[in-house]
Design a protein around this motif. Sequence first.
Motif, PDB file in Angstrom:
ATOM      1  N   SER A 184       0.828  -1.208   0.000  1.00 50.53           N
ATOM      2  CA  SER A 184       0.000   0.000   0.000  1.00 50.53           C
ATOM      3  C   SER A 184       0.864   1.261   0.000  1.00 50.53           C
ATOM      4  CB  SER A 184      -0.978  -0.006   1.182  1.00 50.53           C
ATOM      5  OG  SER A 184      -0.297   0.074   2.411  1.00 50.53           O
ATOM      6  N   ILE A 187       0.853   4.402  -2.697  1.00 47.73           N
ATOM      7  CA  ILE A 187       0.694   5.791  -2.253  1.00 47.73           C
ATOM      8  C   ILE A 187       1.848   6.656  -2.762  1.00 47.73           C
ATOM      9  CG2 ILE A 187       0.737   7.294  -0.210  1.00 47.73           C
ATOM     10  CD1 ILE A 187      -0.845   4.988   1.232  1.00 47.73           C
ATOM     11  N   VAL A 247      -5.396   0.455  -2.193  1.00 42.63           N
ATOM     12  CA  VAL A 247      -4.769   0.774  -0.904  1.00 42.63           C
ATOM     13  C   VAL A 247      -5.714   0.408   0.238  1.00 42.63           C
ATOM     14  CG1 VAL A 247      -3.999   2.680   0.578  1.00 42.63           C
ATOM     15  CG2 VAL A 247      -3.206   2.538  -1.793  1.00 42.63           C
TER      16      VAL A 247
END
Length: 121
Positions: A53, A57, A72
């Motif tokens: 995740s 990002i 995510v």
Amino acid sequence: MLDAELDAALCALIEQWNVAEKRIKRAEHVRANEIVAPAIFELRYAGRKIVDSIQIILAHDIFQDAEKHAKVSSFIADATEDCVKAKHDAIDAMMNFVTTWFDETEKSIGVEEIQKFFPTT
């Protein structure tokens, strides 16, 4: 700060991770410092999803890309579930140890001796 939904999900993940670590440590103490491998593996799986995740990002604007935002969120939810599984594995390890110990004690000293300590059970 990400957004309210992700912030809440991350707070839940942090809480579950911290509880899982404490339970794993307690299980290791109960088991005379034996590693509780299944629980550790679950935290490892959670860690992988957390890293996945973070990579998304850092590489994408997840607020402009609904698919990446959803991915995510999914990774965070999965990591939280892995932490819950780790907690359960730690509890299972402790219960297995206690049950085995009690069974061996019962065989060793007999039910009558145990009932002296627990007369109403």
